[in-house]
Design a protein around this motif. Structure first.
Motif, mmCIF file in Angstrom:
data_model
loop_
_atom_site.group_PDB
_atom_site.id
_atom_site.type_symbol
_atom_site.label_atom_id
_atom_site.label_comp_id
_atom_site.label_asym_id
_atom_site.label_seq_id
_atom_site.Cartn_x
_atom_site.Cartn_y
_atom_site.Cartn_z
ATOM 1 N N CYS A 97 53.659 17.737 14.514
ATOM 2 C CA CYS A 97 53.090 17.278 15.771
ATOM 3 C C CYS A 97 51.855 16.438 15.392
ATOM 4 O O CYS A 97 51.432 16.471 14.233
ATOM 5 N N CYS A 139 57.625 20.921 15.119
ATOM 6 C CA CYS A 139 56.600 20.874 14.061
ATOM 7 C C CYS A 139 56.805 22.061 13.120
ATOM 8 O O CYS A 139 56.964 23.204 13.569
ATOM 9 N N HIS A 166 49.020 18.396 13.561
ATOM 10 C CA HIS A 166 49.302 18.868 12.201
ATOM 11 C C HIS A 166 49.590 17.730 11.238
ATOM 12 O O HIS A 166 49.378 17.872 10.033
ATOM 13 N N ARG A 203 55.664 23.369 17.981
ATOM 14 C CA ARG A 203 55.654 22.497 19.162
ATOM 15 C C ARG A 203 56.456 21.247 18.825
ATOM 16 O O ARG A 203 56.886 21.048 17.686
ATOM 17 N N VAL A 216 54.723 23.523 11.371
ATOM 18 C CA VAL A 216 53.604 24.482 11.392
ATOM 19 C C VAL A 216 53.558 25.278 12.694
ATOM 20 O O VAL A 216 53.537 26.510 12.672
ATOM 21 N N CYS A 217 53.550 24.551 13.846
ATOM 22 C CA CYS A 217 53.282 25.263 15.105
ATOM 23 C C CYS A 217 54.493 25.378 16.021
ATOM 24 O O CYS A 217 54.405 26.005 17.081
HETATM 25 ZN ZN ZN Z 1 52.051 21.346 14.935
#
Ligand code: ZN
Ligand code: AMP
Ligand code: FES
Ligand code: ZN
Length: 316
Positions: free
Chosen positions: A25, A6, A28, A11, A8-9
């Motif tokens: 993910c 992802c 997000h 994951r 953003v994160c």
């Molecule tokens: Zn994410």
């Protein structure tokens, strides 16, 4: 094979959106989708915070997604569904049932208009006289929606049109330089006299993004297909745009967004030459004595004779 991460994160991502140069993910992607809609609503002043909005719901994934998103963003949603009475594929019955159960689950109000019950006939009774049945169907639904929105003082009517719908109709209209449609292919059409304001909150989200969102949210749309579907109408253009999109990610959205920057130049072409007056039967706006809706549904003898002359128009 490396797992996608992802953006953003970091994951594990489940979706890749080349048009946005992003991978997400589930959490997000959900945030991304809500943010896209709320930005569009603000940018085009579609709705004031907490506004009452009438959502036209077919039972398909697009309009159910509009209901879900607007409800989550804090707007007061009422649904509006027209049962047009198509028996083939059990289409109308299934569409109504799906719509009812969706609204029951969310505990939101829903208005259903059943053409057979209200007008004594269903849409298919026009099939022989009007080969483009979808045009009669669209005109009928737009008239009923407009009426109900004005009578109930809703701030506007929202539909489920997404980027693929708008970009493909834009392409079709550019190819034939149809200036009056080019003036109206917008995410917002303001209230004008007897016409309620109309909004398309999914205008900048692709059909694929809407599909992913609806699946992620567990939305179960109608599976039956309308046998008279106009899908074929813009299908070629949708296919063509998606082929271009594969080679140049983001192209579809840029095509539509760049049109929005210049759409004002078509405005004049979109204004009707004919002055509008009130329909003698329903009081709605029409350039002639009796509006097309009443000519079709509240049929007087003279109206029946004039059927051949009915111009169904088009549009979203
Ligand atoms: Zn994410
Ligand atoms: P369509 O032209 O079938 O792709 O539908 C476009 C939009 O019109 C949908 O996203 C809905 O918002 C609305 N709509 C379509 N069918 C109905 C219906 N039977 N009742 C109410 N709204 C509808
Ligand atoms: Fe109206 Fe298909 S839903 S003709
Ligand atoms: Zn009328």
């Amino acid at each position: 094979m490396n797992k996608m991460k992802c953006t953003v994160c970091k994951r594990e991502a489940f979706v890749k959106l080349p048009a946005h140069n992003a991978k997400f993910c589930p959490d997000h992607f959900d945030q991304f989708f809500l943010r896209q809609v709320s930005r569009l609503i603000k940018k085009f002043r579609m709705l004031r915070p907490g506004a009452r909005v009438l959502v036209a719901v077919s039972g398909g994934k697009d309009s159910l997604t509009v209901v879900d998103v607007l409800h989550r963003l804090g707007y007061q949603v009422t649904g509006f569904h027209v049962n047009v009475g198509i028996k083939e594929n059990n289409f109308s019955e299934e569409s109504e049932a799906v719509t009812i159960s969706f609204f029951e689950k969310l505990g939101l109000p829903l208005k259903i208009i059943n053409l057979e019950k209200e007008y004594g006939r269903n849409i298919t009774t026009f099939a022989r006289r009007f080969p483009r049945l979808c045009a009669v169907c669209g005109l009928t639904k737009r008239h009923l929606m407009n009426d109900y929105a004005l009578a109930g003082r809703f701030s506007c009517v929202a539909t489920g049109h997404h980027l693929d719908d708008l970009a493909s109709s834009l392409l079709a209209n550019v190819l034939r330089w149809d200036l009056s449609y080019l003036a109206k292919n917008l995410p917002v059409l303001p209230a004008e006299g007897p016409f309620a304001k109309k909004i398309k909150p999914l205008a900048l989200l692709s059909e694929e993004e809407v599909r992913i969102y609806s699946e992620l949210r567990g939305i179960k749309p109608v599976t039956a297909v309308c046998p008279y579907s106009k899908e074929a109408k813009f299908k070629r253009y949708k296919f063509f745009l998606n082929e271009l999109e594969k080679q140049s990610p983001g192209m579809k959205r840029a095509f539509y967004e760049n049109y929005l920057k210049v759409a004002g130049i078509f405005e004049k072409a979109g204004t009707s030459e004919l002055p509008l007056r009130n329909c003698k039967i329903c009081g709605g706006p029409t350039p002639s004595e009796i509006c097309t809706f009443c000519r079709l549904w509240n049929r007087t003898q003279s109206a029946q004779e004039e059927d051949q002359e009915i111009n169904l128009g088009d549009g979203n």
